[in-house]
Design a protein around this motif. Structure first.
Motif, mmCIF file in Angstrom:
data_model
loop_
_atom_site.group_PDB
_atom_site.id
_atom_site.type_symbol
_atom_site.label_atom_id
_atom_site.label_comp_id
_atom_site.label_asym_id
_atom_site.label_seq_id
_atom_site.Cartn_x
_atom_site.Cartn_y
_atom_site.Cartn_z
ATOM 1 N N ASP A 84 0.813 -1.218 0.000
ATOM 2 C CA ASP A 84 0.000 0.000 0.000
ATOM 3 C C ASP A 84 0.845 1.266 0.000
ATOM 4 O O ASP A 84 0.315 2.374 -0.006
ATOM 5 C CB ASP A 84 -0.965 0.007 1.199
ATOM 6 C CG ASP A 84 -0.226 -0.095 2.537
ATOM 7 O OD1 ASP A 84 1.014 -0.209 2.526
ATOM 8 O OD2 ASP A 84 -0.900 -0.045 3.576
ATOM 9 N N THR A 103 -2.978 7.925 1.219
ATOM 10 C CA THR A 103 -3.528 6.576 1.117
ATOM 11 C C THR A 103 -3.260 6.096 -0.308
ATOM 12 O O THR A 103 -2.968 6.909 -1.202
ATOM 13 C CB THR A 103 -5.039 6.564 1.389
ATOM 14 O OG1 THR A 103 -5.697 7.338 0.370
ATOM 15 C CG2 THR A 103 -5.347 7.141 2.764
ATOM 16 N N SER A 105 -5.303 5.211 -2.625
ATOM 17 C CA SER A 105 -6.228 5.833 -3.580
ATOM 18 C C SER A 105 -5.905 7.304 -3.798
ATOM 19 O O SER A 105 -5.943 7.792 -4.933
ATOM 20 C CB SER A 105 -7.677 5.682 -3.096
ATOM 21 O OG SER A 105 -7.844 6.273 -1.817
ATOM 22 N N SER A 106 -5.569 8.044 -2.715
ATOM 23 C CA SER A 106 -5.248 9.467 -2.879
ATOM 24 C C SER A 106 -3.937 9.652 -3.633
ATOM 25 O O SER A 106 -3.787 10.577 -4.438
ATOM 26 C CB SER A 106 -5.178 10.164 -1.519
ATOM 27 O OG SER A 106 -4.099 9.669 -0.733
ATOM 28 N N LEU A 108 -2.739 7.491 -5.866
ATOM 29 C CA LEU A 108 -3.019 7.130 -7.252
ATOM 30 C C LEU A 108 -3.650 8.306 -7.991
ATOM 31 O O LEU A 108 -3.286 8.599 -9.139
ATOM 32 C CB LEU A 108 -3.942 5.918 -7.303
ATOM 33 C CG LEU A 108 -4.331 5.419 -8.700
ATOM 34 C CD1 LEU A 108 -3.090 4.999 -9.484
ATOM 35 C CD2 LEU A 108 -5.313 4.253 -8.604
ATOM 36 N N GLU A 109 -4.557 8.989 -7.330
ATOM 37 C CA GLU A 109 -5.190 10.157 -7.943
ATOM 38 C C GLU A 109 -4.174 11.267 -8.181
ATOM 39 O O GLU A 109 -4.165 11.904 -9.240
ATOM 40 C CB GLU A 109 -6.312 10.668 -7.029
ATOM 41 C CG GLU A 109 -7.102 11.830 -7.618
ATOM 42 C CD GLU A 109 -8.241 12.273 -6.723
ATOM 43 O OE1 GLU A 109 -8.788 13.372 -6.951
ATOM 44 O OE2 GLU A 109 -8.588 11.527 -5.783
ATOM 45 N N GLN A 143 -0.960 -2.919 -7.603
ATOM 46 C CA GLN A 143 -0.858 -1.463 -7.692
ATOM 47 C C GLN A 143 -0.117 -1.058 -8.972
ATOM 48 O O GLN A 143 -0.486 -0.087 -9.643
ATOM 49 C CB GLN A 143 -0.132 -0.891 -6.468
ATOM 50 C CG GLN A 143 -0.827 -1.148 -5.136
ATOM 51 C CD GLN A 143 -2.116 -0.370 -4.991
ATOM 52 O OE1 GLN A 143 -2.233 0.753 -5.463
ATOM 53 N NE2 GLN A 143 -3.092 -0.966 -4.342
ATOM 54 N N MET A 146 -2.366 -1.270 -11.842
ATOM 55 C CA MET A 146 -3.299 -0.145 -11.872
ATOM 56 C C MET A 146 -2.663 1.104 -12.467
ATOM 57 O O MET A 146 -3.263 1.785 -13.301
ATOM 58 C CB MET A 146 -3.824 0.138 -10.460
ATOM 59 C CG MET A 146 -4.758 -0.938 -9.918
ATOM 60 S SD MET A 146 -5.236 -0.659 -8.206
ATOM 61 C CE MET A 146 -6.138 0.895 -8.359
#
Length: 327
Positions: A84, A103, A105-106, A108-109, A143, A146
């Motif tokens: 992660d 995080t 997700s944050s 990745l954005e 990850q 992604m």
């Protein structure tokens, strides 16, 4: 120490990768061609594998030194981290803005925003190199899959070069990795050098070290012995040739003979710093004690941490030299 004795200007078999001493064997040339093709085509995932010591890190340095200035390169040498955290590490490597309380997700954005910003300017390509990719956890691999899927229209915004040991390729064949394997369009594998390639490698590095007649430093039998004990692995070749030059100088032997190569190699085998060159019945292939293995593993882990620092420093130096040449 031995330079004047063998009429050399500098040590030709340094263990630390040096772009000036990079020998393009047919395997290395093929690997570079495949990787460069993948980058030019904008492929999202590229795979390079090979046994330890076959020159994968040297390929990375060569690639970085030759890439045009329109490519932004990020390199992660230590991939043995929590899955992660991998995207956060990638974002930091590219000097992107890391969110507060990051995080997966944050991050990745944020990485996607960074890549879109680069893409919108239409000036730069982005390459991420993941060295020692065999250390990636299952979560980290997902990850990576992604981020390799980040695109704008039909254009991939990021190319990822995964560099790992031979076993990594076998690991990816498992069904649970099918989605990431499907995205690998270009792959290359570094095989061990054959006997003539080992000889050519030795002569090349001797010439780079200033030898006017590289064929006069090692006898034919010595070259054959280097091939046999090194198993065609460049890192082993460097170790054996460097040690043989030191031994030869100490014993006033010029040119280096097979006896010198054998004496040094056997000493390294006995100390556990070089694999034996025989079959599985060779006593040096036997695990003699649990304590020995544990101590060796700790030493390797310590060396790997040190090498991470050295590798990162070399990458920064290569980038700095490129910047100086440009200015």
């Amino acid at each position: 120490m031995y330079l004047d004795f063998y009429r050399l200007k500098e040590k030709p078999f340094k263990i630390i990768p040096d772009p000036d001493y990079f020998y393009l064997s047919p395997w290395h040339q093929q690997a570079l061609t495949h990787i460069e093709y993948g980058l030019m085509s904008g492929d999202s995932l590229i795979l390079l594998t090979g046994d330890a010591g076959t020159g994968k890190t040297s390929i990375i340095y060569k690639l970085i030194s030759e890439l045009s200035d329109d490519t932004i390169v990020g390199v992660l040498f230590n991939t043995a981290v929590a899955g992660d955290r991998i995207i956060e590490m990638i974002l930091r490597e590219f000097e992107g803005t890391v969110p507060d309380n990051p995080t997966p997700s944050s991050c990745l954005e944020a990485l996607q925003e960074y890549l879109l910003k680069i893409y919108s300017k239409g000036e730069k390509k982005v390459l991420l190199v993941l060295d020692e990719a065999q250390s990636l956890s299952n979560v980290a691999l997902e990850q990576v899959r992604m981020i390799s899927n980040i695109h704008s229209g039909k254009e991939n915004l990021l190319s990822v070069l995964m560099v790992g040991q031979s076993g990594f390729r076998a690991r990816l064949r498992k069904a649970k990795y099918s989605q990431i394997v499907q995205r690998i369009v270009v792959s290359a594998h570094l095989s061990r050098l054959r006997e003539q390639e080992v000889i050519d490698y030795i002569f090349y590095r001797l010439r780079q070290g200033g030898a006017e007649d590289p064929q006069a430093i090692f006898t034919d039998d010595a070259l054959k012995a280097v091939y046999e004990y090194s198993k065609g692995i460049p890192r082993n070749i460097n170790l054996i040739c460097e040690g043989s030059l030191v031994y030869g100088f100490a014993d006033d032997v010029n040119p280096i003979t097979a006896d010198v190569v054998e004496a040094f190699s056997k000493e390294r085998i006995e100390s556990g710093l070089l694999e034996g060159h025989g079959d599985e019945d060779d006593p040096y292939y036997t695990d003699n004690s649990k304590e020995y293995i544990e101590a060796l593993e700790k030493r390797i882990a310590s060396l790997e941490k040190s090498m991470d620092i050295v590798k990162r420093t070399l990458v920064q130096l290569i980038k700095a030299v490129k910047g100086m040449k440009k200015s």
